[in-house]
Design a protein around this motif. Structure first.
Motif, PDB file in Angstrom:
ATOM      1  N   ASN A 161       0.842  -1.188   0.000  1.00 59.04           N
ATOM      2  CA  ASN A 161       0.000   0.000   0.000  1.00 59.04           C
ATOM      3  C   ASN A 161       0.883   1.246   0.000  1.00 59.04           C
ATOM      4  OD1 ASN A 161      -2.308   1.491  -0.007  1.00 59.04           O
ATOM      5  ND2 ASN A 161      -2.657   1.330   2.188  1.00 59.04           N
ATOM      6  N   ILE A 162       1.604   1.442  -1.115  1.00 58.05           N
ATOM      7  CA  ILE A 162       2.438   2.631  -1.254  1.00 58.05           C
ATOM      8  C   ILE A 162       1.989   3.382  -2.509  1.00 58.05           C
ATOM      9  CG2 ILE A 162       4.401   1.638  -0.040  1.00 58.05           C
ATOM     10  CD1 ILE A 162       5.756   1.181  -2.720  1.00 58.05           C
ATOM     11  N   PRO A 163       2.141   4.688  -2.520  1.00 60.71           N
ATOM     12  CA  PRO A 163       1.691   5.471  -3.676  1.00 60.71           C
ATOM     13  C   PRO A 163       2.562   5.212  -4.907  1.00 60.71           C
ATOM     14  CG  PRO A 163       2.690   6.889  -2.011  1.00 60.71           C
ATOM     15  CD  PRO A 163       2.630   5.523  -1.428  1.00 60.71           C
ATOM     16  N   ILE A 164       1.991   5.449  -6.075  1.00 56.42           N
ATOM     17  CA  ILE A 164       2.696   5.200  -7.334  1.00 56.42           C
ATOM     18  C   ILE A 164       3.946   6.059  -7.461  1.00 56.42           C
ATOM     19  CG2 ILE A 164       1.325   6.810  -8.707  1.00 56.42           C
ATOM     20  CD1 ILE A 164       2.618   3.409  -9.895  1.00 56.42           C
ATOM     21  N   TRP A 165       3.901   7.287  -6.953  1.00 55.13           N
ATOM     22  CA  TRP A 165       5.079   8.143  -7.064  1.00 55.13           C
ATOM     23  C   TRP A 165       6.252   7.553  -6.288  1.00 55.13           C
ATOM     24  CZ3 TRP A 165       7.453  10.135  -2.826  1.00 55.13           C
ATOM     25  CH2 TRP A 165       6.713  10.211  -1.647  1.00 55.13           C
TER      26      TRP A 165
ATOM     27  N   THR B 157       6.693   4.309  -5.769  1.00 58.90           N
ATOM     28  CA  THR B 157       7.130   3.170  -6.569  1.00 58.90           C
ATOM     29  C   THR B 157       8.070   3.628  -7.682  1.00 58.90           C
ATOM     30  OG1 THR B 157       5.047   2.010  -6.147  1.00 58.90           O
ATOM     31  CG2 THR B 157       6.343   1.256  -8.014  1.00 58.90           C
TER      32      THR B 157
ATOM     33  N   THR C 241       7.657  -0.439   2.271  1.00 59.52           N
ATOM     34  CA  THR C 241       6.422  -0.976   2.848  1.00 59.52           C
ATOM     35  C   THR C 241       6.615  -1.306   4.321  1.00 59.52           C
ATOM     36  OG1 THR C 241       5.802  -1.891   0.709  1.00 59.52           O
ATOM     37  CG2 THR C 241       4.678  -2.771   2.625  1.00 59.52           C
TER      38      THR C 241
ATOM     39  N   GLY D  48       3.805   3.095   3.411  1.00 60.34           N
ATOM     40  CA  GLY D  48       2.438   2.991   2.919  1.00 60.34           C
ATOM     41  C   GLY D  48       1.474   3.685   3.852  1.00 60.34           C
ATOM     42  N   HIS D  49       0.321   4.026   3.336  1.00 62.22           N
ATOM     43  CA  HIS D  49      -0.709   4.667   4.156  1.00 62.22           C
ATOM     44  C   HIS D  49      -1.539   3.578   4.833  1.00 62.22           C
ATOM     45  CE1 HIS D  49       0.269   8.442   2.279  1.00 62.22           C
ATOM     46  NE2 HIS D  49       0.220   7.846   1.116  1.00 62.22           N
TER      47      HIS D  49
END
Length: 93
Positions: A29-33, A35, A81, A86-87
């Motif tokens: 659950n991490i943002p695409i930016w 990644t 992660t 992640g959020h």
């Protein structure tokens, strides 16, 4: 670095980051930016490692360099992660 170089680094980072994310089991659950950033860093470090090992410049596609980059991206995604990048929703693990 030129604009074309920046755009290509982002595209390579996107691909390497996405492949690294696919290698890691489970949901990240991490943002695409983030990644993309992990992928860009993994691509640069992987290229340096491949050059140091003498496997960066081969005839055709540099598979060893590619696998080093994807492996580093997977480790980066896993580290981000695990470190709370992640959020997290309240009440969920």
């Amino acid at each position: 670095m030129t604009v074309a170089g920046i755009i290509s680094a982002i595209l390579v980072g996107l691909i390497i980051g996405a492949l690294g994310r696919l290698v890691v089991p489970g949901r990240q659950n991490i943002p695409i930016w983030l990644t993309i950033v992990v992928g860009i860093v993994a691509a640069f470090i992987g290229t340096a490692i491949a050059r140091g090992a003498g496997v960066a410049d081969t005839n055709g596609f540099d598979w060893i360099e590619f696998f080093i980059q994807v492996g580093l991206a997977a480790l980066g995604v896993l580290a981000v992660t695990r470190l709370g990048g992640g959020h997290r929703r309240l009440g969920h693990r």
